[in-house]
Design an enzyme around this catalytic site. Structure first.
Site, PDB file in Angstrom:
ATOM      1  N   LYS A 108       0.860  -1.189   0.000  1.00  0.00           N
ATOM      2  CA  LYS A 108       0.000   0.000   0.000  1.00  0.00           C
ATOM      3  C   LYS A 108       0.896   1.240   0.000  1.00  0.00           C
ATOM      4  O   LYS A 108       1.910   1.285   0.722  1.00  0.00           O
ATOM      5  CB  LYS A 108      -0.893   0.000   1.247  1.00  0.00           C
ATOM      6  CG  LYS A 108      -1.665   1.298   1.489  1.00  0.00           C
ATOM      7  CD  LYS A 108      -2.729   1.573   0.434  1.00  0.00           C
ATOM      8  CE  LYS A 108      -3.377   2.954   0.606  1.00  0.00           C
ATOM      9  NZ  LYS A 108      -4.237   3.313  -0.538  1.00  0.00           N
TER      10      LYS A 108
ATOM     11  N   ASN B 225       4.193   6.715  -6.253  1.00  0.00           N
ATOM     12  CA  ASN B 225       2.814   7.000  -6.668  1.00  0.00           C
ATOM     13  C   ASN B 225       2.653   8.494  -6.950  1.00  0.00           C
ATOM     14  O   ASN B 225       2.656   9.310  -6.026  1.00  0.00           O
ATOM     15  CB  ASN B 225       1.873   6.545  -5.546  1.00  0.00           C
ATOM     16  CG  ASN B 225       0.411   6.666  -5.912  1.00  0.00           C
ATOM     17  OD1 ASN B 225       0.070   7.212  -6.962  1.00  0.00           O
ATOM     18  ND2 ASN B 225      -0.450   6.166  -5.046  1.00  0.00           N
TER      19      ASN B 225
ATOM     20  N   GLY C 203      -5.654  -1.987 -14.599  1.00  0.00           N
ATOM     21  CA  GLY C 203      -6.953  -1.382 -14.888  1.00  0.00           C
ATOM     22  C   GLY C 203      -7.900  -2.361 -15.540  1.00  0.00           C
ATOM     23  O   GLY C 203      -7.709  -2.740 -16.702  1.00  0.00           O
TER      24      GLY C 203
ATOM     25  N   ASN D  17     -13.457   4.577  -5.013  1.00  0.00           N
ATOM     26  CA  ASN D  17     -12.853   4.670  -3.684  1.00  0.00           C
ATOM     27  C   ASN D  17     -12.378   6.087  -3.410  1.00  0.00           C
ATOM     28  O   ASN D  17     -12.005   6.832  -4.321  1.00  0.00           O
ATOM     29  CB  ASN D  17     -11.690   3.677  -3.526  1.00  0.00           C
ATOM     30  CG  ASN D  17     -10.364   4.240  -4.012  1.00  0.00           C
ATOM     31  OD1 ASN D  17      -9.672   4.963  -3.279  1.00  0.00           O
ATOM     32  ND2 ASN D  17     -10.004   3.945  -5.253  1.00  0.00           N
ATOM     33  N   SER D  18     -12.435   6.410  -2.112  1.00  0.00           N
ATOM     34  CA  SER D  18     -11.743   7.596  -1.625  1.00  0.00           C
ATOM     35  C   SER D  18     -11.143   7.212  -0.278  1.00  0.00           C
ATOM     36  O   SER D  18     -11.590   7.649   0.773  1.00  0.00           O
ATOM     37  CB  SER D  18     -12.702   8.776  -1.483  1.00  0.00           C
ATOM     38  OG  SER D  18     -11.963   9.909  -1.062  1.00  0.00           O
TER      39      SER D  18
ATOM     40  N   CYS E  17      -2.242   9.694  -6.729  1.00  0.00           N
ATOM     41  CA  CYS E  17      -3.350   9.459  -5.793  1.00  0.00           C
ATOM     42  C   CYS E  17      -4.444  10.510  -5.982  1.00  0.00           C
ATOM     43  O   CYS E  17      -4.187  11.702  -5.908  1.00  0.00           O
ATOM     44  CB  CYS E  17      -2.879   9.483  -4.351  1.00  0.00           C
ATOM     45  SG  CYS E  17      -4.304   9.307  -3.245  1.00  0.00           S
TER      46      CYS E  17
END
Ligand code: RRO
Length: 315
Positions: free
Chosen positions: A49, A129, A252, A73-74, A132
């Site tokens: 994560k 990342n 995806g 999602n949030s 986000c």
């Protein structure tokens, strides 16, 4: 005629993966138990994560919702802090490549996290990342700010010498992908992962006449089935514009072996599974591996390289 023996292992430069299939960052990879399950699974690598310096609880629940066409999602970057992930890796021996995902809340925090990660021999690569979609009150997604992206990469490679991958947001115009590739091609990047969830989506519950997640008035990142065409297009165009030494990890809308085959045809070397992994659990890696191998056997391909990037135009 004898069938060829099928091999779905791949390499990203010197990093060897026994299977081209792994989890996406964020999907069941936050806690010790979740990471242990991934270590024991048939995934070809583990992605953690995305982490920050301090642990974070993330956004208020409900913050994830799934339906037949995908997920929203949030989460808001809930994670146990970089030290937890580095300690976990110290304690657990594995042959599997480990991709530590980091997502600092500023360029300075990201630089600090990268320095920390580069001190650990257990981190195979960092997946940085840059995409986000869900941090409340934070600035733009860095992957959408090409000046910041370029500046940031220049800063990073002044000190960071280990394998680095970038998790990119989805782009919706060819010229944007071309311009991002021109920037990325100047740096010794190992891989890009495309795509993160599509930001600023909304799901509606027509019965209750409301949104389905609490944070940000129901707006969140969209993943799963409905984003596959956008993932494939991003992979296809990055395959066209990136230096061949930069691998692409597709992400995806993967639910079955055919989806993986399509990602690879578009130019991915490996794939990540997010929404469907969350819904199906750890056994998904065995199923997807079996399905991909079965497709390759039927098509008489013996390796990923036999068909990677070979998507044909209609003539
Ligand atoms: O935690 C999240 O809200 C989150 C992250 Br960091 C990300 O990169 N992508 C996403 O869909 N959610």
């Amino acid at each position: 005629m004898d069938k060829k023996k099928v091999n779905i292992s791949i390499s990203i430069k010197d990093i060897k993966l026994s299977s081209c299939i792994m989890n996406a960052s964020g999907a069941i990879c936050t806690t010790e138990k979740e990471l242990n399950d991934l270590l024991k699974s048939s995934s070809g690598a583990i992605v953690t994560k995305s982490c920050t310096f301090f642990p974070r609880k993330g956004n208020v629940k409900p913050r994830y919702f799934y339906c037949e066409y995908g997920s929203i999602n949030s989460m808001g970057l809930p994670n146990l802090g970089i030290d937890f992930y580095l300690d976990f890796l110290e304690k657990n021996k594995t042959e599997k490549p480990i991709f530590l995902s980091i997502s600092g809340l500023s360029i300075e925090e990201n630089c600090f996290l990268l320095k920390k990660a580069s001190l650990s021999s257990k981190v195979t690569a960092v997946e940085l990342n840059l995409s986000c979609p869900n941090i409340l009150g934070e600035e733009e997604i860095i992957g959408y700010d090409f000046y910041k992206l370029s500046y940031f990469l220049k800063e990073i490679f002044k000190f960071y010498k280990k394998p680095l991958g970038l998790k990119l947001p989805p782009y919706f115009k060819e010229i944007h992908i071309k311009n991002v590739a021109i920037i990325l091609n100047q740096f010794p990047i190992y891989f890009v992962t495309c795509i993160n969830s599509i930001p600023n989506g909304i799901f509606v519950n027509s019965t209750t006449e409301s949104v389905v997640i609490y944070p940000k008035k129901g707006f969140g990142g969209i993943g799963g089935l409905s984003i596959k065409p956008f993932a494939l297009a991003n992979i296809r165009l990055f395959h066209l514009y990136l230096r061949k030494e930069i691998s692409i990890i597709g992400c995806g809308g993967i639910t079955n072996g055919v989806d993986i085959f399509e990602h690879i045809l578009c130019g991915a070397s490996a794939v990540q599974v997010g929404t469907q992994f969350i819904e199906e659990g750890i056994s998904i890696f065995d199923r997807l591996k079996k399905e991909l191998i079965s497709i390759l056997e039927k098509k008489n391909y013996s390796s990923i390289d036999n068909f990677k990037g070979n998507l044909k135009d209609l003539v």
